[in-house]
Design an enzyme around this catalytic site. Structure first.
Site, mmCIF file in Angstrom:
data_model
loop_
_atom_site.group_PDB
_atom_site.id
_atom_site.type_symbol
_atom_site.label_atom_id
_atom_site.label_comp_id
_atom_site.label_asym_id
_atom_site.label_seq_id
_atom_site.Cartn_x
_atom_site.Cartn_y
_atom_site.Cartn_z
ATOM 1 N N GLU A 166 0.670 -1.162 -0.173
ATOM 2 C CA GLU A 166 0.005 0.044 0.087
ATOM 3 C C GLU A 166 0.898 1.266 0.213
ATOM 4 O O GLU A 166 1.950 1.435 0.659
ATOM 5 C CB GLU A 166 -0.800 0.098 1.125
ATOM 6 C CG GLU A 166 -1.855 1.152 1.301
ATOM 7 C CD GLU A 166 -2.727 1.158 2.492
ATOM 8 O OE1 GLU A 166 -3.092 0.235 2.803
ATOM 9 O OE2 GLU A 166 -2.839 2.364 3.065
ATOM 10 N N GLU A 171 -2.573 11.462 3.121
ATOM 11 C CA GLU A 171 -3.737 11.122 4.072
ATOM 12 C C GLU A 171 -3.512 12.466 4.990
ATOM 13 O O GLU A 171 -2.815 12.910 5.386
ATOM 14 C CB GLU A 171 -3.632 9.899 4.991
ATOM 15 C CG GLU A 171 -3.785 8.818 4.288
ATOM 16 C CD GLU A 171 -3.520 7.651 5.164
ATOM 17 O OE1 GLU A 171 -4.571 6.873 5.461
ATOM 18 O OE2 GLU A 171 -2.273 7.307 5.530
#
Length: 418
Positions: A166, A171
């Site tokens: 990932e 974020e």
């Protein structure tokens, strides 16, 4: 189809070394230079979101994850494929909207859902190995709001997470409005153990559009906020764990509500919250890491990495010097990651990894600290320290000495094959 991802826990902030002012312009390089930037090629995929207002998402580019089972993080939203949650605004943006809902409408893992949102992905429409992945986004705000632009390995269905890998390009959690995080997750470094970096700016990210990007190459991933690097990783950062970033990945855009990491909305959180996406663009990767014999020329100085006096004694302090055809400037990028000249290896003095460590010439000895890579951004990176080969004090004249230093993107750290 991915259905979960474990949350990062408390993540340390990383400092970004600010670029110094007052550098002289870099010299124009002759035509036979090989700029490292050539590793990033042309656009291979893009969505500019220029459809009329009310137009649904282009399903030739994006599909939806749907559901409200918490997504591995105890999130509170139900993801839909409705234009109420993802739609074009007619002003050149995709709008992903998180809404507070009547709790009777959707079933979530904790009962009737309180919120809806959208999660778009390219798993069925586009995947790519290596390249540049960038989006221009105005994020939402508020306690418990969790926007993200990220990627998962396309083999997640067969090997599972985190073995698929990932890459979190962007974020943000609402309680830290000024901070962007970039992270990788893989086997042995997932969830709260992900390899993460961050950048904090002087105003909330939700106040304006910003560009969020990674440049992903073999053995290197570099994160940028508005074109400024703030984090990088390579296999040397994994403590012996397996590097799984060597196969196709797909992209995801979503706004989560609540979860183990961001916490949950409170009385200060206002709804609806919207994430505006101006564009998503992907560039290809066009070349392999450098191999073979070459001179290494400094962009800031126009001079080449050189062994003083062409004397390959152990401990010779490498320098920059007028480029010439002597053996003292003929460097070979070997398949084992070493950079060699006159039968010896480029080496951080005494296996050092700290800022200011001299870069010397030493007998090749198999020590991992002798591994370097010249990446697509023009950085000559020591993989053990994750620091760049740097000309000390920004010297541009003959005799300037080399050292390791935090990668800052400055001209005294940029190199090309010549």
């Amino acid at each position: 189809m991915p259905r979960f991802r474990l949350p990062p826990r408390a993540r340390p902030l990383t400092l970004v070394l600010a670029a110094l002012l007052g550098f002289t312009a870099a010299p124009v390089l002759p035509a036979d230079d090989e700029p490292a930037q050539a590793a990033i090629g042309g656009i291979t995929w893009q969505d500019e979101f220029n459809a009329p207002a009310g137009t649904p998402v282009d399903q030739g580019k994006w599909r939806f994850d749907i559901g409200g089972h918490g997504w591995g993080n105890n999130e509170r939203q139900y993801y839909t494929n409705s234009t109420s949650n993802a739609v074009h605004d007619g002003q050149g943006n995709l709008v992903i909207t998180a809404r507070r809902e009547n709790p009777n409408n959707y079933q979530c893992h904790y009962g009737r859902c309180e919120y809806t949102s959208a999660r778009l992905l390219t798993a069925a429409t586009f995947t790519q190995t290596y390249g540049r992945f960038e989006a221009r986004i105005k994020i939402p705000r508020g306690q418990g709001i969790w926007p993200a632009f990220w990627m998962l390995g396309n083999d997640i269905g067969s090997v599972g997470w985190p073995n698929s890998g990932e890459i979190d390009i962007m974020e943000n959690i609402g309680r830290e409005p000024n901070t962007v995080y970039g992270t990788i997750h893989g086997p042995g470094y997932s969830g709260g153990g992900g390899i993460t970096g961050s950048r904090t700016i002087g105003a909330p990210l939700a106040d304006a559009f910003h560009t969020y990007r990674v440049d992903w190459e073999p053995n290197s991933i570099i994160w940028y906020l508005d074109g400024v690097e703030f984090h990088r990783v390579d296999p040397g950062r994994l403590g012996g764990n397996r590097w799984v970033f060597d196969h196709p990945f797909f992209m995801i855009l979503n706004v989560a509500v609540g979860g183990n990491w961001p916490g949950y909305p409170d009385g200060s959180t206002q709804f609806p919250q919207q994430m505006l996406v101006d564009y998503v663009r992907v560039n290809g990767y066009t070349s392999s890491p450098p191999t073979g014999t070459t001179r290494i020329r400094g962009v800031g100085s126009g001079r080449c990495v050189d062994i003083p006096g062409a004397n390959p004694v152990d401990g010779a302090k490498l320098q920059i010097w007028d480029c010439n055809t002597s053996a003292a400037q003929q460097w070979t990028f070997a398949s084992d990651g070493t950079v060699r000249a006159m039968g010896k290896c480029m080496d951080p003095a005494w296996a050092g990894t700290a800022n200011g460590t001299e870069v010397n010439l030493v007998t090749c000895n198999g020590n991992p600290v002798q591994r370097f890579t010249l990446n697509g951004a023009g950085d000559l990176v020591n993989l053990s320290s994750n620091r760049c080969v740097d000309v000390r004090d920004h010297v541009t004249t003959n005799g300037g000495k080399l050292q390791l230093w935090d990668c800052a993107g400055t001209p005294n750290q940029k190199w090309t094959r010549y």
